[in-house]
Design a protein around this motif. Structure first.
Motif, PDB file in Angstrom:
ATOM      1  N   UNK A   1      -0.704  -2.441   4.081  1.00  0.00           N
ATOM      2  CA  UNK A   1       0.623  -2.082   4.570  1.00  0.00           C
ATOM      3  C   UNK A   1       0.562  -1.381   5.918  1.00  0.00           C
ATOM      4  N   UNK A   2      -0.501  -0.601   6.157  1.00  0.00           N
ATOM      5  CA  UNK A   2      -0.570   0.225   7.355  1.00  0.00           C
ATOM      6  C   UNK A   2       0.446   1.361   7.288  1.00  0.00           C
ATOM      7  N   UNK A   3       0.493   2.140   8.346  1.00  0.00           N
ATOM      8  CA  UNK A   3       1.596   3.084   8.505  1.00  0.00           C
ATOM      9  C   UNK A   3       1.535   4.345   7.678  1.00  0.00           C
ATOM     10  N   UNK A   4       0.425   4.654   7.019  1.00  0.00           N
ATOM     11  CA  UNK A   4       0.329   5.887   6.257  1.00  0.00           C
ATOM     12  C   UNK A   4       1.217   5.942   5.034  1.00  0.00           C
ATOM     13  N   UNK A   5       0.969   5.115   4.011  1.00  0.00           N
ATOM     14  CA  UNK A   5       1.806   5.155   2.805  1.00  0.00           C
ATOM     15  C   UNK A   5       1.660   6.485   2.071  1.00  0.00           C
ATOM     16  N   UNK A   6       2.777   7.164   1.843  1.00  0.00           N
ATOM     17  CA  UNK A   6       2.739   8.507   1.276  1.00  0.00           C
ATOM     18  C   UNK A   6       3.423   8.601  -0.076  1.00  0.00           C
ATOM     19  N   UNK A   7       4.258   7.622  -0.422  1.00  0.00           N
ATOM     20  CA  UNK A   7       4.941   7.662  -1.718  1.00  0.00           C
ATOM     21  C   UNK A   7       5.341   6.254  -2.119  1.00  0.00           C
ATOM     22  N   UNK A   8       5.245   5.964  -3.420  1.00  0.00           N
ATOM     23  CA  UNK A   8       5.636   4.654  -3.947  1.00  0.00           C
ATOM     24  C   UNK A   8       6.434   4.871  -5.225  1.00  0.00           C
ATOM     25  N   UNK A   9       7.517   4.095  -5.396  1.00  0.00           N
ATOM     26  CA  UNK A   9       8.302   4.157  -6.637  1.00  0.00           C
ATOM     27  C   UNK A   9       8.664   2.743  -7.079  1.00  0.00           C
ATOM     28  N   UNK A  10       8.792   2.515  -8.384  1.00  0.00           N
ATOM     29  CA  UNK A  10       9.251   1.204  -8.870  1.00  0.00           C
ATOM     30  C   UNK A  10      10.738   1.012  -8.593  1.00  0.00           C
ATOM     31  N   UNK A  11      11.098  -0.218  -8.267  1.00  0.00           N
ATOM     32  CA  UNK A  11      12.507  -0.599  -8.148  1.00  0.00           C
ATOM     33  C   UNK A  11      12.955  -1.413  -9.360  1.00  0.00           C
ATOM     34  N   UNK A  12      12.050  -2.232  -9.875  1.00  0.00           N
ATOM     35  CA  UNK A  12      12.289  -2.987 -11.105  1.00  0.00           C
ATOM     36  C   UNK A  12      10.918  -3.288 -11.708  1.00  0.00           C
ATOM     37  N   UNK A  13      10.822  -4.270 -12.576  1.00  0.00           N
ATOM     38  CA  UNK A  13       9.566  -4.523 -13.289  1.00  0.00           C
ATOM     39  C   UNK A  13       8.466  -5.124 -12.414  1.00  0.00           C
ATOM     40  N   UNK A  14       8.811  -5.612 -11.224  1.00  0.00           N
ATOM     41  CA  UNK A  14       7.772  -6.245 -10.401  1.00  0.00           C
ATOM     42  C   UNK A  14       7.873  -5.885  -8.921  1.00  0.00           C
ATOM     43  N   UNK A  15       8.749  -4.936  -8.563  1.00  0.00           N
ATOM     44  CA  UNK A  15       8.965  -4.592  -7.162  1.00  0.00           C
ATOM     45  C   UNK A  15       8.854  -3.084  -6.971  1.00  0.00           C
ATOM     46  N   UNK A  16       8.209  -2.677  -5.863  1.00  0.00           N
ATOM     47  CA  UNK A  16       8.113  -1.256  -5.536  1.00  0.00           C
ATOM     48  C   UNK A  16       8.581  -1.024  -4.104  1.00  0.00           C
ATOM     49  N   UNK A  17       8.974   0.218  -3.834  1.00  0.00           N
ATOM     50  CA  UNK A  17       9.255   0.673  -2.475  1.00  0.00           C
ATOM     51  C   UNK A  17       8.157   1.643  -2.078  1.00  0.00           C
ATOM     52  N   UNK A  18       7.680   1.542  -0.830  1.00  0.00           N
ATOM     53  CA  UNK A  18       6.593   2.388  -0.341  1.00  0.00           C
ATOM     54  C   UNK A  18       7.032   3.026   0.969  1.00  0.00           C
ATOM     55  N   UNK A  19       6.987   4.367   1.032  1.00  0.00           N
ATOM     56  CA  UNK A  19       7.312   5.081   2.267  1.00  0.00           C
ATOM     57  C   UNK A  19       6.097   5.074   3.186  1.00  0.00           C
ATOM     58  N   UNK A  20       6.268   4.514   4.385  1.00  0.00           N
ATOM     59  CA  UNK A  20       5.194   4.438   5.384  1.00  0.00           C
ATOM     60  C   UNK A  20       5.465   5.525   6.420  1.00  0.00           C
ATOM     61  N   UNK A  21       4.831   6.676   6.234  1.00  0.00           N
ATOM     62  CA  UNK A  21       5.193   7.860   6.992  1.00  0.00           C
ATOM     63  C   UNK A  21       4.901   7.727   8.480  1.00  0.00           C
ATOM     64  N   UNK A  22       3.807   7.080   8.839  1.00  0.00           N
ATOM     65  CA  UNK A  22       3.449   6.955  10.248  1.00  0.00           C
ATOM     66  C   UNK A  22       4.207   5.833  10.950  1.00  0.00           C
ATOM     67  N   UNK A  23       4.729   4.900  10.194  1.00  0.00           N
ATOM     68  CA  UNK A  23       5.427   3.751  10.784  1.00  0.00           C
ATOM     69  C   UNK A  23       6.937   3.926  10.810  1.00  0.00           C
ATOM     70  N   UNK A  24       7.466   4.978  10.174  1.00  0.00           N
ATOM     71  CA  UNK A  24       8.913   5.197  10.078  1.00  0.00           C
ATOM     72  C   UNK A  24       9.601   3.988   9.450  1.00  0.00           C
ATOM     73  N   UNK A  25       8.992   3.534   8.354  1.00  0.00           N
ATOM     74  CA  UNK A  25       9.528   2.378   7.634  1.00  0.00           C
ATOM     75  C   UNK A  25       9.328   2.552   6.138  1.00  0.00           C
ATOM     76  N   UNK A  26      10.083   1.781   5.369  1.00  0.00           N
ATOM     77  CA  UNK A  26       9.866   1.643   3.936  1.00  0.00           C
ATOM     78  C   UNK A  26       9.586   0.175   3.655  1.00  0.00           C
ATOM     79  N   UNK A  27       8.479  -0.099   2.979  1.00  0.00           N
ATOM     80  CA  UNK A  27       8.122  -1.471   2.625  1.00  0.00           C
ATOM     81  C   UNK A  27       8.609  -1.771   1.211  1.00  0.00           C
TER      82      UNK A  27
END
Length: 325
Positions: free
Chosen positions: A230-256
């Motif tokens: 992913x790059x970008x310094x992932x600092x937190x991940x949470x589930x959105x549903x049974x097969x999808x997650x959101x990941x905060x990319x702290x250095x990239x100022x993005x959420x994957x």
């Protein structure tokens, strides 16, 4: 472990609760104004931890009001059991129990060893807390705050999550993920400085901050399934549903937004500087992203990922939790 006296807790609580007007009620960004189909959220209670202000901000989105609750130290991780909110106060070696709807501070519990990661068991009123300096995981009975068990872990356990009833943790300085069981745990490499972990029905995921990878494992066995850069310094991940997650990319100022079955990034969301906390609304219709560098929370409508709201919060927000109203 040592509890503070109830009288002391009550004195702290009576001084700490400071109701205020909503700091920025559904203040739309320019993008949200252009995308008029995004519906502002009006559900639940959005709780934001203030890392620099030693307080919680509690945004009642239905009533469009806010309250702040001062704490003895900076709040780090948040979990809820039976209408109670639990918060690790890492720098003070404390766990706080809070009534989020008053709001009010109910109890404080001393936990030596820098408590940080926090997870609530879905099957019973048990809290799991990582002790970063003690290299341990502690299980507490939520009703009595009595210690039930304690296990040694790899160096600097950070985040913890529950998969199939078993605690899984990210041992940040040991560069691995671990399971904790009375019969013996398992472990697997997790890149450099894994700071976050999340559990889904069929997968456990951990993100390594320094190399920017998302590691996907089979629950319990920790058999590696895939690794996604992913790059970008992932600092937190949470589930959105049974097969999808959101990941905060702290250095990239993005959420994957990541599809785990395909091991693929399906969307990148631009957010203000240094995203940290991620929390899903009770209905799943919204994702909130707390940006530490911008002192704001961006709320996306998950059906089309348009910005539904931008909320200003006190300086330095970290974790967040979205509770039912």
């Amino acid at each position: 472990m040592q509890r503070t006296t109830l009288g002391r807790v009550n004195r702290i609580a009576s001084l700490a609760v400071l109701p205020v007007m909503l700091l920025a009620i559904l203040a739309f960004s320019r993008q949200a104004q252009r995308q008029s189909t995004a519906t502002p959220p009006t559900e639940g209670l959005l709780v934001v931890a203030g890392l620099r202000t030693d307080q919680l901000t509690l945004l009642d989105l239905a009533r469009q009001t806010s309250a702040s609750l001062a704490l003895p130290a900076a709040p780090h991780e948040l979990a809820t059991i039976q209408n109670r909110l639990y918060v690790t106060l890492t720098r003070a070696d404390l766990l706080a129990e809070i009534d989020p709807h008053a709001p009010g501070l109910l109890r404080l519990l001393s936990l030596d060893g820098r408590p940080h990661g926090l997870a609530a068991s879905p099957s019973g009123p048990v809290l799991y807390i990582t002790l970063g300096d003690a290299n341990a995981l502690v299980a507490l009975d939520a009703a009595s705050l009595r210690e039930l068990d304690r296990w040694p872990t790899g160096q600097t356990p950070h985040a913890v999550a529950i998969a199939q009833g078993i605690p899984h943790l990210a041992a940040a300085r040991a560069d691995r993920v671990e399971t904790v069981r009375p019969t013996g745990g398992t472990s697997a490499p997790a890149g450099r400085l894994p700071e976050t972990i999340a559990a889904l029905p069929d997968a456990v995921v951990a993100a390594s901050y320094l190399d920017g990878n998302l590691h996907i494992y089979h629950p319990v066995t920790l058999q590696p399934n895939a690794t996604l850069h992913l790059g970008g310094g992932p600092v937190r991940v949470i589930p959105l549903d049974h097969h999808t997650v959101a990941v905060a990319l702290q250095q990239a100022d993005r959420v994957a937004i990541v599809d785990l079955a395909a091991a693929k990034i399906v969307r990148l969301l631009d957010v203000p500087a240094r995203p940290d906390g991620l929390c899903l609304s009770p209905s799943g219709a919204y994702l909130a992203v707390a940006s530490n560098g911008d002192s704001s929370v961006t709320v996306f409508q998950t059906s089309h990922w348009r910005i539904a709201a931008r909320l200003q919060v006190p300086q330095g927000p970290g974790a967040c939790l979205w509770l039912p109203g």
